[in-house]
Design a protein around this motif. Structure first.
Motif, PDB file in Angstrom:
ATOM      1  N   TYR A  34     -16.694  -1.391   9.557  1.00  0.00           N
ATOM      2  CA  TYR A  34     -17.566  -1.123   8.416  1.00  0.00           C
ATOM      3  C   TYR A  34     -18.631  -2.212   8.405  1.00  0.00           C
ATOM      4  O   TYR A  34     -18.464  -3.253   7.777  1.00  0.00           O
ATOM      5  CB  TYR A  34     -16.740  -1.130   7.132  1.00  0.00           C
TER       6      TYR A  34
ATOM      7  N   TYR B 123      -4.429  -0.946  -7.351  1.00  0.00           N
ATOM      8  CA  TYR B 123      -5.767  -0.334  -7.364  1.00  0.00           C
ATOM      9  C   TYR B 123      -5.640   1.061  -6.777  1.00  0.00           C
ATOM     10  O   TYR B 123      -5.264   1.231  -5.615  1.00  0.00           O
ATOM     11  CB  TYR B 123      -6.751  -1.163  -6.546  1.00  0.00           C
TER      12      TYR B 123
ATOM     13  N   ASP C 200      -3.292   0.518  -3.727  1.00  0.00           N
ATOM     14  CA  ASP C 200      -3.309  -0.756  -3.008  1.00  0.00           C
ATOM     15  C   ASP C 200      -3.049  -1.866  -4.014  1.00  0.00           C
ATOM     16  O   ASP C 200      -3.975  -2.381  -4.652  1.00  0.00           O
ATOM     17  CB  ASP C 200      -4.657  -0.950  -2.317  1.00  0.00           C
ATOM     18  N   ASP C 201      -1.776  -2.191  -4.171  1.00  0.00           N
ATOM     19  CA  ASP C 201      -1.377  -3.263  -5.091  1.00  0.00           C
ATOM     20  C   ASP C 201      -1.940  -3.031  -6.493  1.00  0.00           C
ATOM     21  O   ASP C 201      -2.481  -3.939  -7.137  1.00  0.00           O
ATOM     22  CB  ASP C 201      -1.835  -4.618  -4.550  1.00  0.00           C
TER      23      ASP C 201
ATOM     24  N   ARG D 253     -13.375   3.949   3.914  1.00  0.00           N
ATOM     25  CA  ARG D 253     -14.376   2.892   3.795  1.00  0.00           C
ATOM     26  C   ARG D 253     -13.818   1.691   3.033  1.00  0.00           C
ATOM     27  O   ARG D 253     -14.061   0.534   3.407  1.00  0.00           O
ATOM     28  CB  ARG D 253     -15.625   3.434   3.090  1.00  0.00           C
ATOM     29  N   TYR D 254     -13.097   1.976   1.963  1.00  0.00           N
ATOM     30  CA  TYR D 254     -12.512   0.893   1.158  1.00  0.00           C
ATOM     31  C   TYR D 254     -11.580   0.032   2.006  1.00  0.00           C
ATOM     32  O   TYR D 254     -11.652  -1.205   1.960  1.00  0.00           O
ATOM     33  CB  TYR D 254     -11.763   1.478  -0.038  1.00  0.00           C
ATOM     34  N   LEU D 255     -10.704   0.675   2.757  1.00  0.00           N
ATOM     35  CA  LEU D 255      -9.726  -0.080   3.536  1.00  0.00           C
ATOM     36  C   LEU D 255     -10.408  -0.989   4.560  1.00  0.00           C
ATOM     37  O   LEU D 255     -10.030  -2.151   4.710  1.00  0.00           O
ATOM     38  CB  LEU D 255      -8.766   0.882   4.236  1.00  0.00           C
TER      39      LEU D 255
ATOM     40  N   ILE E  69       0.844  -1.185   0.000  1.00  0.00           N
ATOM     41  CA  ILE E  69       0.000   0.000   0.000  1.00  0.00           C
ATOM     42  C   ILE E  69       0.884   1.241   0.000  1.00  0.00           C
ATOM     43  O   ILE E  69       1.798   1.375   0.824  1.00  0.00           O
ATOM     44  CB  ILE E  69      -0.913   0.023   1.229  1.00  0.00           C
TER      45      ILE E  69
ATOM     46  N   ALA F 221     -13.454  -2.185   4.409  1.00  0.00           N
ATOM     47  CA  ALA F 221     -14.164  -3.256   3.695  1.00  0.00           C
ATOM     48  C   ALA F 221     -13.191  -4.254   3.090  1.00  0.00           C
ATOM     49  O   ALA F 221     -13.394  -5.475   3.181  1.00  0.00           O
ATOM     50  CB  ALA F 221     -15.050  -2.652   2.610  1.00  0.00           C
ATOM     51  N   ARG F 222     -12.145  -3.762   2.492  1.00  0.00           N
ATOM     52  CA  ARG F 222     -11.174  -4.619   1.789  1.00  0.00           C
ATOM     53  C   ARG F 222     -10.467  -5.560   2.755  1.00  0.00           C
ATOM     54  O   ARG F 222     -10.194  -6.723   2.420  1.00  0.00           O
ATOM     55  CB  ARG F 222     -10.147  -3.718   1.085  1.00  0.00           C
ATOM     56  N   TYR F 223     -10.194  -5.061   3.962  1.00  0.00           N
ATOM     57  CA  TYR F 223      -9.407  -5.867   4.895  1.00  0.00           C
ATOM     58  C   TYR F 223     -10.262  -6.477   6.000  1.00  0.00           C
ATOM     59  O   TYR F 223      -9.760  -6.810   7.079  1.00  0.00           O
ATOM     60  CB  TYR F 223      -8.233  -5.038   5.430  1.00  0.00           C
ATOM     61  N   GLY F 224     -11.562  -6.618   5.708  1.00  0.00           N
ATOM     62  CA  GLY F 224     -12.415  -7.485   6.490  1.00  0.00           C
ATOM     63  C   GLY F 224     -12.755  -7.043   7.882  1.00  0.00           C
ATOM     64  O   GLY F 224     -13.022  -7.883   8.742  1.00  0.00           O
TER      65      GLY F 224
END
Length: 206
Positions: free
Chosen positions: A83, A61, A58-59, A71-73, A2, A75-78
């Protein structure tokens, strides 16, 4: 890997750094914006045509807009605790994130700019005073909001708390008298106590 472009003097960059540290994600931050430049180079504009910070990669994206990145982070990392999967709980949190961006931040911006970014001899005190008058009732609103909950969106920390905490950090750093608001002060004390707040909510304003 990241990567995050942006200077820590930006409230919007601080939001993302707070999220990354809360999620315990390794990342590289690259200085950009204001005196650091970068944001108007062709390469950066190809990634973010707004010429603003932050920008996240992020890799491969790429994403801009600070609250969206937070919000993305989550959601992306569970992190369903941050979230929520339940839509009503999730959009309650998102509501307060949007309120920070569309209501609280614009109200306080002129006070911050005039009192921190502009030399005393060049300040427009009327702008600062109007900004203070617009912002103080919003802190009162949050004090009332916290009457029956510990955090912005309920009884647990969510993405809603991160942008508002960064806004509070900026406001509390201004050379203004702070009127005590017990519930809001307790909430902010909890945010300051998070290990993730180090290097974000303890920075002097600039």
């Amino acid at each position: 890997m990241i990567r995050l472009w942006g200077r820590l003097s930006s409230i919007n960059v601080r939001k993302v750094v707070l999220a990354l540290q809360l999620l315990e994600l390794p990342f590289e931050r690259l200085e950009a914006g204001d005196a650091f430049g970068v944001v108007r180079t062709p390469g950066y504009l190809a990634r973010n045509p707004n010429a603003l910070v932050p920008l996240l990669d992020d890799d491969g994206y790429e994403l801009w807009e600070s609250n969206v990145i937070v919000r993305y982070l989550a959601a992306r990392y569970g992190r369903e605790d941050l979230y929520p999967h339940d839509l009503r709980a999730r959009f309650d949190a998102e509501r307060w994130m949007d309120w920070q961006q569309t209501t609280l931040n614009p109200a306080g911006r002129d006070a911050f700019v005039q009192l921190i970014r502009i030399a005393p001899a060049a300040r427009n005190q009327a702008l600062a005073d109007t900004s203070v008058a617009a912002t103080e009732p919003l802190w009162d609103l949050l004090e009332s909001h916290l009457a029956d909950r510990r955090f912005m969106a309920g009884d647990r920390l969510t993405v809603a708390d991160l942008p508002v905490a960064c806004e509070m950090h900026r406001w509390r750093g201004l050379p203004l008298a702070w009127r005590e608001r017990p519930r809001l002060d307790a909430w902010y004390g909890h945010m300051l106590a998070l290990p993730a707040a180090a290097g974000v909510l303890d920075l002097p304003l600039s």
